[in-house]
Design a protein around this motif. Structure first.
Motif, PDB file in Angstrom:
ATOM      1  N   ASP A 164     -10.467  37.562  20.980  1.00 18.44           N
ATOM      2  CA  ASP A 164     -10.799  36.212  20.516  1.00 18.44           C
ATOM      3  C   ASP A 164     -11.496  36.229  19.161  1.00 18.44           C
ATOM      4  O   ASP A 164     -11.223  35.382  18.317  1.00 18.44           O
ATOM      5  CB  ASP A 164     -11.662  35.510  21.563  1.00 18.44           C
ATOM      6  CG  ASP A 164     -10.854  35.124  22.793  1.00 18.44           C
ATOM      7  OD1 ASP A 164     -10.108  34.132  22.709  1.00 18.44           O
ATOM      8  OD2 ASP A 164     -10.941  35.823  23.814  1.00 18.44           O
ATOM      9  N   PRO A 304     -15.998  29.440   9.881  1.00 16.72           N
ATOM     10  CA  PRO A 304     -16.923  29.185  11.002  1.00 16.72           C
ATOM     11  C   PRO A 304     -17.728  30.411  11.415  1.00 16.72           C
ATOM     12  O   PRO A 304     -18.940  30.310  11.677  1.00 16.72           O
ATOM     13  CB  PRO A 304     -15.987  28.715  12.122  1.00 16.72           C
ATOM     14  CG  PRO A 304     -14.794  28.164  11.430  1.00 16.72           C
ATOM     15  CD  PRO A 304     -14.614  29.034  10.228  1.00 16.72           C
ATOM     16  N   GLN A 431     -23.476  34.262  20.871  1.00 16.82           N
ATOM     17  CA  GLN A 431     -23.192  32.884  20.455  1.00 16.82           C
ATOM     18  C   GLN A 431     -21.748  32.507  20.773  1.00 16.82           C
ATOM     19  O   GLN A 431     -21.473  31.394  21.241  1.00 16.82           O
ATOM     20  CB  GLN A 431     -23.450  32.741  18.953  1.00 16.82           C
ATOM     21  CG  GLN A 431     -23.644  31.313  18.467  1.00 16.82           C
ATOM     22  CD  GLN A 431     -24.987  30.737  18.883  1.00 16.82           C
ATOM     23  OE1 GLN A 431     -25.946  31.501  19.091  1.00 16.82           O
ATOM     24  NE2 GLN A 431     -25.074  29.432  19.021  1.00 16.82           N
ATOM     25  N   GLU A 435     -20.645  29.522  23.272  1.00 15.62           N
ATOM     26  CA  GLU A 435     -20.126  28.343  22.569  1.00 15.62           C
ATOM     27  C   GLU A 435     -18.618  28.470  22.392  1.00 15.62           C
ATOM     28  O   GLU A 435     -18.157  28.998  21.370  1.00 15.62           O
ATOM     29  CB  GLU A 435     -20.798  28.184  21.201  1.00 15.62           C
ATOM     30  CG  GLU A 435     -22.238  27.749  21.257  1.00 15.62           C
ATOM     31  CD  GLU A 435     -22.768  27.382  19.863  1.00 15.62           C
ATOM     32  OE1 GLU A 435     -21.946  27.126  18.950  1.00 15.62           O
ATOM     33  OE2 GLU A 435     -23.995  27.388  19.702  1.00 15.62           O
ATOM     34  N   PRO A 436     -17.841  28.012  23.345  1.00 15.77           N
ATOM     35  CA  PRO A 436     -16.383  28.074  23.197  1.00 15.77           C
ATOM     36  C   PRO A 436     -15.883  27.371  21.942  1.00 15.77           C
ATOM     37  O   PRO A 436     -14.848  27.757  21.388  1.00 15.77           O
ATOM     38  CB  PRO A 436     -15.885  27.377  24.467  1.00 15.77           C
ATOM     39  CG  PRO A 436     -17.009  27.485  25.452  1.00 15.77           C
ATOM     40  CD  PRO A 436     -18.257  27.441  24.632  1.00 15.77           C
ATOM     41  N   ASP A 437     -16.619  26.352  21.495  1.00 18.09           N
ATOM     42  CA  ASP A 437     -16.191  25.620  20.295  1.00 18.09           C
ATOM     43  C   ASP A 437     -16.195  26.511  19.059  1.00 18.09           C
ATOM     44  O   ASP A 437     -15.418  26.289  18.126  1.00 18.09           O
ATOM     45  CB  ASP A 437     -17.095  24.407  20.056  1.00 18.09           C
ATOM     46  CG  ASP A 437     -16.848  23.290  21.068  1.00 18.09           C
ATOM     47  OD1 ASP A 437     -15.851  23.381  21.807  1.00 18.09           O
ATOM     48  OD2 ASP A 437     -17.665  22.357  21.119  1.00 18.09           O
ATOM     49  N   LEU A 438     -17.080  27.523  19.036  1.00 17.39           N
ATOM     50  CA  LEU A 438     -17.131  28.425  17.884  1.00 17.39           C
ATOM     51  C   LEU A 438     -15.847  29.250  17.818  1.00 17.39           C
ATOM     52  O   LEU A 438     -15.242  29.397  16.746  1.00 17.39           O
ATOM     53  CB  LEU A 438     -18.348  29.345  17.982  1.00 17.39           C
ATOM     54  CG  LEU A 438     -18.459  30.437  16.905  1.00 17.39           C
ATOM     55  CD1 LEU A 438     -18.529  29.820  15.509  1.00 17.39           C
ATOM     56  CD2 LEU A 438     -19.683  31.324  17.165  1.00 17.39           C
ATOM     57  N   ALA A 440     -12.983  28.448  19.158  1.00 14.93           N
ATOM     58  CA  ALA A 440     -11.887  27.517  18.857  1.00 14.93           C
ATOM     59  C   ALA A 440     -11.830  27.204  17.372  1.00 14.93           C
ATOM     60  O   ALA A 440     -10.739  27.165  16.766  1.00 14.93           O
ATOM     61  CB  ALA A 440     -12.049  26.242  19.671  1.00 14.93           C
ATOM     62  N   ALA A 441     -12.988  26.979  16.756  1.00 10.87           N
ATOM     63  CA  ALA A 441     -13.027  26.684  15.321  1.00 10.87           C
ATOM     64  C   ALA A 441     -12.575  27.886  14.503  1.00 10.87           C
ATOM     65  O   ALA A 441     -11.870  27.743  13.494  1.00 10.87           O
ATOM     66  CB  ALA A 441     -14.441  26.270  14.916  1.00 10.87           C
ATOM     67  N   LYS A 443     -10.488  30.235  15.467  1.00 13.47           N
ATOM     68  CA  LYS A 443      -9.040  30.372  15.623  1.00 13.47           C
ATOM     69  C   LYS A 443      -8.295  29.322  14.805  1.00 13.47           C
ATOM     70  O   LYS A 443      -7.236  29.609  14.220  1.00 13.47           O
ATOM     71  CB  LYS A 443      -8.666  30.283  17.100  1.00 13.47           C
ATOM     72  CG  LYS A 443      -9.092  31.503  17.901  1.00 13.47           C
ATOM     73  CD  LYS A 443      -8.598  31.414  19.343  1.00 13.47           C
ATOM     74  CE  LYS A 443      -8.894  32.696  20.099  1.00 13.47           C
ATOM     75  NZ  LYS A 443      -8.414  32.650  21.497  1.00 13.47           N
TER      76      LYS A 443
END
Length: 472
Positions: A164, A304, A431, A435-438, A440-441, A443
């Protein structure tokens, strides 16, 4: 903050083993694809900490992977442990003093690089176990960064396909997020074969392979005026055909390193150099074979991850150097030229200071004038969101690939900087897991950067890793 404090304490708890690992690898410098003992040291450490082991990664005997955890995101740490030829040097002395004449040395600090990456991976593994958070941590032992492009072969084999994010670092003069671009790079051998003859009695019967190499070099040098200003071409003579001047040399070999801003530009430049080699063969009536040795892509940034890493490094702070650290670094600094020191400050867009070691964080938005090299981390960055940091393991201005780097490779200030690098990487790993959003951002950022020009391996066809390149 609490989670980062926990993992930073975890790093401090186990750091002693990894400082010892760095010192052991420093003492057994092994070059491109020959890192048998160094990789074995890393393998033993992975086993000690309970990682699941994969050896002979991508068909490379000195490449390995350790994994721990189940489910959740995959956090990959990239480690290296290869040395450089001809840089043997005693530790902790500020003058050239080889341990072994003509021997190898860790002139780029990879003994520290691999150890800190493994320290970060192990601390994150321990944190996952304590917190019972889903996720997998991987340590990738990557040999042959210095010209061998091992990670490019690993990428081609799909080693990073399900990662990831990927994290790495490099020994340097400063404490900073590494936002410097890198150049795509191909290394190729040009092998000329002619016809031997007596240079006095029958020179007309000979066809000189050495003449072909010299004419090729002249042609490439004339090409420099007509290539992009940020491209780079270098060469080294591997075989001059012998030492007898009264024999027409029937064989000769030159190795070229050809760099450009991106893959399309590099491929175009490689073809131009190839044409010059063909012309040299035509002029000398010799035969020419071009053999690709390795190739790497340019590095893709990831905004990010860079922004989050910078915030973590700001919170963590730079290494805490004491008077003894500054004193030894000052002695190393005295061996450097004013231009050495000025060039690294110019690269980060900052005014010079009189500090021998960097005890400050370089702003993320500094007006940089980067000194650009090449790395096989570039290929990883095309297939998984990747971020790197620099940590001040060397006196400010110390050029990489020098005896001064080797001399500082076991120093107290280098150890402090490698531990701080491990804390920053481990903190970012936490982190990302929380924080899955990190992820995702990160990627999404990579997808946007590769939308128009998707990744294509710079390696030709089914070329195998050049495991014998250091002895060719």
């Amino acid at each position: 903050m609490d989670n980062r404090s926990d993992i930073w304490r975890g790093v401090d708890t186990i750091k002693g083993r990894f400082i010892e690992l760095a010192d052991r690898v420093w003492a057994m410098p092994e070059v491109c694809y020959t890192e048998a003992r160094s990789s074995a040291e890393h393998l033993a450490e992975l086993r000690h900490h309970g990682f699941r082991i994969t050896e002979n990664v991508a068909g490379i005997p000195t490449a390995l992977m350790g994994e721990w955890g189940e489910g959740g995101p995959v956090i990959a740490f990239l480690g290296e442990y290869d040395a450089l030829p001809g840089l043997s040097q005693e530790a902790d002395v500020a003058e050239p003093r080889p341990v072994e004449a003509g021997g190898h040395g860790h002139g780029c600090g990879h003994n520290l690089l691999g150890s800190a990456a493994l320290l970060a991976a192990t601390a994150l593994k321990d944190w996952l176990a304590a917190q019972k958070v889903p996720g997998r941590v991987r340590y990738h032992g990557c040999p042959a960064e210095e010209g061998g492009a091992a990670k490019t072969f690993m990428v081609r084999s799909g080693v990073f396909d399900d990662a990831d994010i990927a994290l790495s670092w490099h020994p340097h003069s400063f404490w900073e997020v590494s936002v410097t671009p890198s150049l795509a790079n191909t290394r190729a051998d040009f092998i000329f074969t002619g016809r031997a003859s007596h240079a006095a009695a029958s020179p007309h019967l000979g066809r000189s392979a050495l003449d072909a190499v010299e004419l090729m070099n002249v042609g490439v040098n004339y090409m420099r005026e007509h290539m992009p200003s940020d491209a780079r071409v270098h060469y080294a003579l591997l075989d001059t055909g012998g030492i007898a001047p009264n024999v027409v040399q029937a064989h000769a070999r030159v190795r070229y390193s050809i760099r450009a801003r991106d893959l399309p530009g590099m491929n175009e430049l490689v073809e131009r150099v190839h044409k010059i080699a063909q012309g040299a063969a035509l002029m000398t009536e010799t035969k020419m074979e071009m053999r690709i040795i390795s190739a790497v892509s340019n590095l893709l940034p990831n905004t990010p991850l860079e922004q989050m890493l910078h915030r973590i490094m700001e919170e963590l702070g730079p290494p805490h150097f004491d008077e003894a650290d500054m004193d030894f670094a000052g002695k190393i600094r005295a061996t450097l030229s004013e231009k050495d020191i000025a060039s690294v400050y110019h690269a980060i867009g900052m005014e010079e200071t009189d500090r021998p070691l960097a005890d400050f964080l370089v702003p993320l938005d500094a007006r940089r004038n980067p000194l650009i090299g090449s790395t096989d981390v570039g290929d990883v960055s095309w297939v998984v969101p990747t971020v790197q940091l620099h940590a001040p393991t060397i006196a400010i201005g110390t050029p990489l690939h020098t005896w001064q780097v080797v001399a500082q490779g076991k120093s107290a200030h280098a150890h402090k900087a490698m531990v701080q690098a491990a804390k920053a990487m481990a903190g970012l790993g936490v982190q990302a897991l929380l924080e899955p959003d990190l992820i995702a951002a990160a990627k999404a950022d990579l997808k946007k950067r590769t939308a128009r020009v998707p990744y294509v391996s710079p390696l030709p066809g089914n070329m195998a890793p050049p495991l014998d390149m250091s002895v060719n």
